[in-house]
Design a protein around this motif. Sequence first.
Motif, PDB file in Angstrom:
ATOM      1  N   ARG A   1       0.818  -1.129   0.068  1.00  0.00           N
ATOM      2  CA  ARG A   1      -0.127  -0.329   0.097  1.00  0.00           C
ATOM      3  C   ARG A   1       0.463   1.499   0.296  1.00  0.00           C
ATOM      4  O   ARG A   1       1.451   1.921   0.521  1.00  0.00           O
ATOM      5  CB  ARG A   1      -1.659  -0.217   1.256  1.00  0.00           C
ATOM      6  CG  ARG A   1      -2.015   0.678   1.087  1.00  0.00           C
ATOM      7  CD  ARG A   1      -2.792   1.164   1.931  1.00  0.00           C
ATOM      8  NE  ARG A   1      -3.680   2.437   2.377  1.00  0.00           N
ATOM      9  CZ  ARG A   1      -3.674   3.823   2.404  1.00  0.00           C
ATOM     10  NH1 ARG A   1      -2.492   3.877   2.460  1.00  0.00           N
ATOM     11  NH2 ARG A   1      -4.248   4.825   2.047  1.00  0.00           N
ATOM     12  N   PRO A   2       0.672   2.321  -1.631  1.00  0.00           N
ATOM     13  CA  PRO A   2       1.512   2.738  -0.574  1.00  0.00           C
ATOM     14  C   PRO A   2       1.468   4.250  -0.170  1.00  0.00           C
ATOM     15  O   PRO A   2      -0.019   4.572   0.014  1.00  0.00           O
ATOM     16  CB  PRO A   2       1.870   3.874  -2.458  1.00  0.00           C
ATOM     17  CG  PRO A   2       1.503   2.286  -3.457  1.00  0.00           C
ATOM     18  CD  PRO A   2       0.812   1.511  -2.159  1.00  0.00           C
ATOM     19  N   GLY A   3       1.689   5.064   0.755  1.00  0.00           N
ATOM     20  CA  GLY A   3       2.266   6.352   1.474  1.00  0.00           C
ATOM     21  C   GLY A   3       2.663   6.884   1.291  1.00  0.00           C
ATOM     22  O   GLY A   3       4.026   6.727   0.820  1.00  0.00           O
ATOM     23  N   ASP A   4       2.535   8.359   2.041  1.00  0.00           N
ATOM     24  CA  ASP A   4       3.525   9.528   2.273  1.00  0.00           C
ATOM     25  C   ASP A   4       3.160   9.747   3.951  1.00  0.00           C
ATOM     26  O   ASP A   4       3.916  10.890   3.820  1.00  0.00           O
ATOM     27  CB  ASP A   4       2.727  10.430   1.584  1.00  0.00           C
ATOM     28  CG  ASP A   4       3.286  10.431  -0.235  1.00  0.00           C
ATOM     29  OD1 ASP A   4       4.113   9.919  -0.437  1.00  0.00           O
ATOM     30  OD2 ASP A   4       1.704  10.827  -0.760  1.00  0.00           O
TER      31      ASP A   4
ATOM     32  N   ILE B   1      -5.446   7.062   7.406  1.00  0.00           N
ATOM     33  CA  ILE B   1      -4.033   7.752   7.377  1.00  0.00           C
ATOM     34  C   ILE B   1      -3.598   6.851   6.192  1.00  0.00           C
ATOM     35  O   ILE B   1      -3.699   5.993   6.166  1.00  0.00           O
ATOM     36  CB  ILE B   1      -3.509   7.471   8.457  1.00  0.00           C
ATOM     37  CG1 ILE B   1      -4.302   7.877  10.428  1.00  0.00           C
ATOM     38  CG2 ILE B   1      -1.801   7.728   7.797  1.00  0.00           C
ATOM     39  CD1 ILE B   1      -2.973   7.504  11.284  1.00  0.00           C
ATOM     40  N   ASP B   2      -2.620   7.835   5.423  1.00  0.00           N
ATOM     41  CA  ASP B   2      -2.317   7.764   4.264  1.00  0.00           C
ATOM     42  C   ASP B   2      -0.715   6.807   4.538  1.00  0.00           C
ATOM     43  O   ASP B   2       0.355   7.402   4.373  1.00  0.00           O
ATOM     44  CB  ASP B   2      -1.630   8.939   3.377  1.00  0.00           C
ATOM     45  CG  ASP B   2      -1.235   9.142   1.837  1.00  0.00           C
ATOM     46  OD1 ASP B   2      -1.571   7.798   1.670  1.00  0.00           O
ATOM     47  OD2 ASP B   2      -0.616   9.410   1.832  1.00  0.00           O
ATOM     48  N   ALA B   3      -0.554   6.173   5.161  1.00  0.00           N
ATOM     49  CA  ALA B   3       0.254   4.892   5.365  1.00  0.00           C
ATOM     50  C   ALA B   3       0.302   3.944   4.547  1.00  0.00           C
ATOM     51  O   ALA B   3       0.281   3.508   3.853  1.00  0.00           O
ATOM     52  CB  ALA B   3       0.147   4.184   6.914  1.00  0.00           C
ATOM     53  N   GLU B   4       2.037   4.228   3.452  1.00  0.00           N
ATOM     54  CA  GLU B   4       2.834   3.381   3.517  1.00  0.00           C
ATOM     55  C   GLU B   4       3.045   1.981   3.883  1.00  0.00           C
ATOM     56  O   GLU B   4       3.761   1.664   4.793  1.00  0.00           O
ATOM     57  CB  GLU B   4       4.241   3.214   2.728  1.00  0.00           C
ATOM     58  CG  GLU B   4       4.677   2.784   1.546  1.00  0.00           C
ATOM     59  CD  GLU B   4       5.629   3.525   0.816  1.00  0.00           C
ATOM     60  OE1 GLU B   4       5.007   4.274   0.376  1.00  0.00           O
ATOM     61  OE2 GLU B   4       6.835   3.310   0.847  1.00  0.00           O
TER      62      GLU B   4
END
Length: 338
Positions: free
Chosen positions: A216-219, A242-245
């Motif tokens: 899962r890509p994230g920033d 939350i935009d988690a990788e």
Amino acid sequence: MRELNMVKAINDALDVMLARDPDVLVFGEDVGYFGGVFRATEGLQAKHGIRRCFDTPIAEGGIIATAIGMGAQGLRPVPEIQFADYILPAFDQLVSEAARLRYRSGGEFWAPITVRSPYGGGIFGGQTHSQSPEAIFAHITGLKTVIPSTPYDAKGLLIAAIECDDPVIYLEPKRLYNGPFDGHHDREIGTWAGHPAAQVPEGHYTVPLGKAAVVRPGDAVTVLAYGTMVHVALAAVDETGIDAEVIDLRSIVPLDIETIVASANKTGRCVIVHEASRFGGFGGELSSLIQERCFYGLETAIERVAGWDTPYPHAFEWDYFPGPARIAAALRRVMENT
């Protein structure tokens, strides 16, 4: 492509390698006629014969010693230890012989063995059937340690392990045998919701050892996990928004430190998740490696979410290992601490 769950994907990998390479042998307690306690070797003896897939006495030290001798003579044995908890009687063979054989012999002999074993919780097996000993093996120079989280990876990693000239500890998460899962636990019925199978290619293919997967890509934050905890971490990320990788390590030795460092430097935050006890767990090594390489890129302290520092509790299994709520709390903490 075929629809396979993890245990069927493992069975398929063994079937492919038995057919492809006459030096491959599969053996262990109840793996032959019975097909293994989780049916990972079901049908292999009938198809490939009793000389290629056979039962052994209940003697883990003897199983691994036999495998080492076979490997030194050019075979590629795939012994099964029925549960990872049972592997300790063979620990000296793995540490003193398998891991060191290539170096002790100056490259004259080696031990191309793949030790398969179910590990982790999910069946209420308590202290003798549910432990997660991966950190012990990660500490032993000369051993590789592999832990799949999907049927696709389970087959590709197992084939790569069997073809590897080094000894490999291949740990199979029991909770994923009939998965993959979405990570949300239903406490009422004690199961995990999820689809029963995934797309797995037919025939021979490999997933390289030592290469992590960004699932899962994230920033905003980097989440490191392996095995069952990959799916639980994904569920926690979904809960928080939350935009988690999320990175699936896939193997902890060799470790894909390049992918980990690139992600941690990008996000500036990191949460490490594993099922084993926190103290002395592999998460501590991961934390140190990231701190050494990403100190100036980190926005806050690294969080670890892990099992309790107690003997494995039989009755409180679902509280012992991390669930989405505990991981979600850690994610929120690292987002608040800047």
